[in-house]
Write a protein that holds these residues in place. Structure first.
Motif, PDB file in Angstrom:
ATOM      1  N   VAL A  78       0.825  -1.206   0.000  1.00 18.47           N
ATOM      2  CA  VAL A  78       0.000   0.000   0.000  1.00 18.47           C
ATOM      3  C   VAL A  78       0.864   1.262   0.000  1.00 18.47           C
ATOM      4  CG1 VAL A  78      -0.188   0.072   2.524  1.00 18.47           C
ATOM      5  CG2 VAL A  78      -1.956   1.148   1.133  1.00 18.47           C
ATOM      6  N   ALA A  79       2.099   1.185   0.535  1.00 16.97           N
ATOM      7  CA  ALA A  79       2.945   2.378   0.643  1.00 16.97           C
ATOM      8  C   ALA A  79       3.331   2.953  -0.725  1.00 16.97           C
ATOM      9  CB  ALA A  79       4.183   2.066   1.479  1.00 16.97           C
ATOM     10  N   PRO A  80       3.986   2.186  -1.615  1.00 13.21           N
ATOM     11  CA  PRO A  80       4.316   2.769  -2.919  1.00 13.21           C
ATOM     12  C   PRO A  80       3.081   3.059  -3.766  1.00 13.21           C
ATOM     13  CG  PRO A  80       4.868   0.439  -2.898  1.00 13.21           C
ATOM     14  CD  PRO A  80       4.542   0.815  -1.479  1.00 13.21           C
ATOM     15  N   VAL A  81       2.028   2.261  -3.574  1.00 10.11           N
ATOM     16  CA  VAL A  81       0.785   2.526  -4.312  1.00 10.11           C
ATOM     17  C   VAL A  81       0.221   3.880  -3.897  1.00 10.11           C
ATOM     18  CG1 VAL A  81      -1.602   1.802  -4.646  1.00 10.11           C
ATOM     19  CG2 VAL A  81       0.235   0.112  -4.732  1.00 10.11           C
ATOM     20  N   MET A  82       0.178   4.137  -2.579  1.00 10.08           N
ATOM     21  CA  MET A  82      -0.341   5.429  -2.101  1.00 10.08           C
ATOM     22  C   MET A  82       0.556   6.575  -2.533  1.00 10.08           C
ATOM     23  SD  MET A  82      -1.389   6.721   1.707  1.00 10.08           S
ATOM     24  CE  MET A  82      -3.068   6.165   1.495  1.00 10.08           C
ATOM     25  N   MET A  83       1.881   6.379  -2.481  1.00 10.54           N
ATOM     26  CA  MET A  83       2.796   7.427  -2.919  1.00 10.54           C
ATOM     27  C   MET A  83       2.535   7.784  -4.380  1.00 10.54           C
ATOM     28  SD  MET A  83       5.143   9.433  -1.908  1.00 10.54           S
ATOM     29  CE  MET A  83       6.795  10.106  -2.005  1.00 10.54           C
ATOM     30  N   THR A  84       2.379   6.776  -5.209  1.00 13.04           N
ATOM     31  CA  THR A  84       2.108   7.016  -6.627  1.00 13.04           C
ATOM     32  C   THR A  84       0.769   7.720  -6.807  1.00 13.04           C
ATOM     33  OG1 THR A  84       3.365   5.016  -7.175  1.00 13.04           O
ATOM     34  CG2 THR A  84       1.970   5.932  -8.892  1.00 13.04           C
ATOM     35  N   TYR A  85      -0.230   7.322  -6.013  1.00 17.85           N
ATOM     36  CA  TYR A  85      -1.545   7.983  -6.082  1.00 17.85           C
ATOM     37  C   TYR A  85      -1.420   9.467  -5.735  1.00 17.85           C
ATOM     38  CZ  TYR A  85      -6.207   9.486  -4.754  1.00 17.85           C
ATOM     39  OH  TYR A  85      -7.369  10.192  -4.638  1.00 17.85           O
ATOM     40  N   PHE A  86      -0.690   9.784  -4.678  1.00 11.70           N
ATOM     41  CA  PHE A  86      -0.506  11.184  -4.298  1.00 11.70           C
ATOM     42  C   PHE A  86       0.198  11.957  -5.401  1.00 11.70           C
ATOM     43  CE2 PHE A  86      -1.879  10.233  -0.074  1.00 11.70           C
ATOM     44  CZ  PHE A  86      -2.166  11.457   0.524  1.00 11.70           C
ATOM     45  N   LEU A  87       1.229  11.348  -5.992  1.00 11.94           N
ATOM     46  CA  LEU A  87       2.001  12.041  -7.014  1.00 11.94           C
ATOM     47  C   LEU A  87       1.193  12.297  -8.279  1.00 11.94           C
ATOM     48  CD1 LEU A  87       5.357  10.099  -6.633  1.00 11.94           C
ATOM     49  CD2 LEU A  87       5.005  12.515  -6.106  1.00 11.94           C
ATOM     50  N   VAL A  88       0.292  11.387  -8.600  1.00 12.77           N
ATOM     51  CA  VAL A  88      -0.471  11.521  -9.842  1.00 12.77           C
ATOM     52  C   VAL A  88      -1.777  12.273  -9.622  1.00 12.77           C
ATOM     53  CG1 VAL A  88      -1.595  10.291 -11.734  1.00 12.77           C
ATOM     54  CG2 VAL A  88       0.553   9.427 -10.781  1.00 12.77           C
ATOM     55  N   PHE A  89      -2.519  11.925  -8.583  1.00 15.13           N
ATOM     56  CA  PHE A  89      -3.893  12.407  -8.457  1.00 15.13           C
ATOM     57  C   PHE A  89      -4.129  13.403  -7.323  1.00 15.13           C
ATOM     58  CE2 PHE A  89      -4.190   8.143 -10.354  1.00 15.13           C
ATOM     59  CZ  PHE A  89      -4.783   8.472 -11.559  1.00 15.13           C
ATOM     60  N   ALA A  90      -3.583  13.186  -6.141  1.00 20.55           N
ATOM     61  CA  ALA A  90      -3.992  13.956  -4.969  1.00 20.55           C
ATOM     62  C   ALA A  90      -3.343  15.339  -4.919  1.00 20.55           C
ATOM     63  CB  ALA A  90      -3.695  13.169  -3.690  1.00 20.55           C
ATOM     64  N   THR A  91      -2.042  15.402  -4.624  1.00 23.66           N
ATOM     65  CA  THR A  91      -1.370  16.698  -4.497  1.00 23.66           C
ATOM     66  C   THR A  91      -0.330  16.909  -5.585  1.00 23.66           C
ATOM     67  OG1 THR A  91       0.275  15.734  -2.992  1.00 23.66           O
ATOM     68  CG2 THR A  91      -1.676  16.723  -1.993  1.00 23.66           C
ATOM     69  N   GLY A  92      -0.301  16.049  -6.583  1.00 27.63           N
ATOM     70  CA  GLY A  92       0.737  16.118  -7.599  1.00 27.63           C
ATOM     71  C   GLY A  92       0.257  16.584  -8.953  1.00 27.63           C
ATOM     72  N   ALA A  93       0.437  15.722  -9.944  1.00 27.87           N
ATOM     73  CA  ALA A  93       0.282  16.113 -11.344  1.00 27.87           C
ATOM     74  C   ALA A  93      -1.116  16.617 -11.679  1.00 27.87           C
ATOM     75  CB  ALA A  93       0.640  14.921 -12.240  1.00 27.87           C
ATOM     76  N   ARG A  94      -2.153  15.877 -11.321  1.00 31.63           N
ATOM     77  CA  ARG A  94      -3.516  16.271 -11.689  1.00 31.63           C
ATOM     78  C   ARG A  94      -3.894  17.620 -11.094  1.00 31.63           C
ATOM     79  NH1 ARG A  94      -5.194  13.572 -16.142  1.00 31.63           N
ATOM     80  NH2 ARG A  94      -5.249  11.319 -15.838  1.00 31.63           N
ATOM     81  N   LEU A  95      -3.547  17.830  -9.826  1.00 31.90           N
ATOM     82  CA  LEU A  95      -3.883  19.088  -9.175  1.00 31.90           C
ATOM     83  C   LEU A  95      -3.131  20.250  -9.807  1.00 31.90           C
ATOM     84  CD1 LEU A  95      -5.573  20.257  -6.865  1.00 31.90           C
ATOM     85  CD2 LEU A  95      -3.601  19.915  -5.355  1.00 31.90           C
ATOM     86  N   LEU A  96      -1.847  20.046 -10.104  1.00 29.09           N
ATOM     87  CA  LEU A  96      -1.055  21.095 -10.749  1.00 29.09           C
ATOM     88  C   LEU A  96      -1.616  21.440 -12.116  1.00 29.09           C
ATOM     89  CD1 LEU A  96       1.486  22.889 -10.798  1.00 29.09           C
ATOM     90  CD2 LEU A  96       2.730  20.926 -11.715  1.00 29.09           C
ATOM     91  N   GLU A  97      -2.077  20.439 -12.851  1.00 33.30           N
ATOM     92  CA  GLU A  97      -2.512  20.682 -14.223  1.00 33.30           C
ATOM     93  C   GLU A  97      -3.895  21.328 -14.308  1.00 33.30           C
ATOM     94  OE1 GLU A  97      -2.010  17.250 -16.700  1.00 33.30           O
ATOM     95  OE2 GLU A  97       0.129  17.695 -16.942  1.00 33.30           O
ATOM     96  N   ARG A  98      -4.612  21.400 -13.210  1.00 33.28           N
ATOM     97  CA  ARG A  98      -5.881  22.134 -13.244  1.00 33.28           C
ATOM     98  C   ARG A  98      -5.660  23.593 -13.607  1.00 33.28           C
ATOM     99  NH1 ARG A  98      -9.364  20.161  -7.923  1.00 33.28           N
ATOM    100  NH2 ARG A  98      -9.222  17.913  -8.326  1.00 33.28           N
ATOM    101  N   THR A  99      -4.567  24.156 -13.127  1.00 29.24           N
ATOM    102  CA  THR A  99      -4.249  25.540 -13.487  1.00 29.24           C
ATOM    103  C   THR A  99      -3.432  25.606 -14.776  1.00 29.24           C
ATOM    104  OG1 THR A  99      -2.314  25.431 -12.025  1.00 29.24           O
ATOM    105  CG2 THR A  99      -4.334  26.347 -11.110  1.00 29.24           C
ATOM    106  N   MET A 100      -2.532  24.636 -14.990  1.00 28.92           N
ATOM    107  CA  MET A 100      -1.686  24.673 -16.180  1.00 28.92           C
ATOM    108  C   MET A 100      -2.505  24.533 -17.458  1.00 28.92           C
ATOM    109  SD  MET A 100       1.396  25.102 -15.034  1.00 28.92           S
ATOM    110  CE  MET A 100       2.479  24.622 -16.371  1.00 28.92           C
ATOM    111  N   MET A 101      -3.578  23.756 -17.407  1.00 32.93           N
ATOM    112  CA  MET A 101      -4.386  23.508 -18.599  1.00 32.93           C
ATOM    113  C   MET A 101      -5.156  24.743 -19.064  1.00 32.93           C
ATOM    114  SD  MET A 101      -4.026  20.564 -19.946  1.00 32.93           S
ATOM    115  CE  MET A 101      -3.504  18.867 -19.634  1.00 32.93           C
ATOM    116  N   GLN A 102      -5.128  25.805 -18.289  1.00 30.11           N
ATOM    117  CA  GLN A 102      -5.762  27.044 -18.724  1.00 30.11           C
ATOM    118  C   GLN A 102      -4.943  27.749 -19.796  1.00 30.11           C
ATOM    119  OE1 GLN A 102      -6.463  29.405 -15.200  1.00 30.11           O
ATOM    120  NE2 GLN A 102      -7.520  27.734 -14.151  1.00 30.11           N
ATOM    121  N   ARG A 103      -3.704  27.309 -19.978  1.00 27.28           N
ATOM    122  CA  ARG A 103      -2.828  27.899 -20.992  1.00 27.28           C
ATOM    123  C   ARG A 103      -2.910  27.078 -22.280  1.00 27.28           C
ATOM    124  NH1 ARG A 103       2.589  27.483 -17.770  1.00 27.28           N
ATOM    125  NH2 ARG A 103       3.435  27.956 -19.849  1.00 27.28           N
ATOM    126  N   PRO A 104      -3.270  27.696 -23.418  1.00 24.69           N
ATOM    127  CA  PRO A 104      -3.380  26.945 -24.678  1.00 24.69           C
ATOM    128  C   PRO A 104      -2.097  26.205 -25.047  1.00 24.69           C
ATOM    129  CG  PRO A 104      -4.352  29.118 -24.915  1.00 24.69           C
ATOM    130  CD  PRO A 104      -3.672  29.108 -23.576  1.00 24.69           C
TER     131      PRO A 104
END
Length: 250
Positions: free
Chosen positions: A203-229
């Motif tokens: 569960v540890a590396p799975v959760m780390m990967t989840y955080f990096l991709v979905f929770a506080t990482g890539a997906r969250l960052l791209e909510r603002t980045m995707m506003q740029r064409p």
């Protein structure tokens, strides 16, 4: 995390938790190695290999984030909290950030802390995990260096999006590298101990990967980045996480 919350309250920004994240995991690994040595538990050399690996990773990450985090709040945290810290209050920040990250740090560290006080069953997996850790730390360090060099260029001389180097193959080489580091730690610290410990701590590396991709990482960052064409065009041809050859533009 309690100390970090007090610092955040004083500074009026939650982003300081990013500096504490690497330090917390480094301290957990070092403490586990010390306990293993004092109690004469586990395989001492493996305990200190894990402590060194996580320590190098954590200190490098915290130093890097500290160097770039001067200024205001990270937009990701304002989005997560529902507004600036002064508006939402520390109670919301403690509940949504500090408690979550404290629990996550304890959980993510389990392969290292349990591995430190356990005997090695499969030494070859310690080597495999070390190689994966090395790949991860290189992706993180090189990706961060390329991004820093891009940001140092004058705005009118640099392209609208960094799409060279590692960033040509993945939109988040640093997050991908982070995931590799912790899958490597799981291989070397947990699975190398045996199937039972490996499965219990998966569960540890799975959760780390989840955080990096979905929770506080890539997906969250791209909510603002995707506003740029320009970033949307970049995202259409570049893998989000796992490095892959760029897709042909439409």
């Amino acid at each position: 995390m309690t100390v970090t919350a007090l610092v955040a309250r004083r500074q009026g920004r939650v982003v300081v938790v990013d500096v504490a994240w690497g330090l917390a995991l480094a301290l957990a690994a070092i403490a586990a190695a010390v306990v293993a040595t004092v109690l004469d538990e586990g395989t001492a050399w493996r305990a200190w290999v894990l402590a060194t690996a996580v320590g190098v990773w954590g200190l490098r990450l915290s130093w890097h984030i500290h160097g770039r985090s001067s200024g205001g709040e990270d937009p990701r945290y304002e989005l997560l909290l529902g507004g600036p810290l002064d508006d939402v209050g520390m109670g919301v920040a403690v509940r949504k950030v500090f408690l979550v990250q404290g629990a996550a740090a304890w959980l993510v560290a389990l392969p290292v802390t349990i591995g430190a006080v356990s005997e090695v069953a499969w030494p070859a997996l310690v080597v495999v995990g070390g190689v994966l850790w090395l790949v991860g730390i290189l992706f993180e360090a090189v990706g961060d260096a390329q991004l820093a060099a891009y940001r140092r260029r004058p705005r009118d001389e640099r392209p609208p999006v960094l799409a060279t180097g590692l960033w040509r193959f993945t939109r988040h080489p640093n997050y991908f590298g982070d995931a590799c580091v912790w899958w490597g730690a799981w291989l070397a610290g947990a699975l190398a101990t045996g199937w039972g410990v490996g499965l219990v701590t998966l569960v540890a590396p799975v959760m780390m990967t989840y955080f990096l991709v979905f929770a506080t990482g890539a997906r969250l960052l791209e909510r603002t980045m995707m506003q740029r064409p320009a970033y949307r065009d970049y995202a259409a041809r570049t893998s989000m996480f796992v490095p892959l050859p760029p897709r042909r533009s439409a």
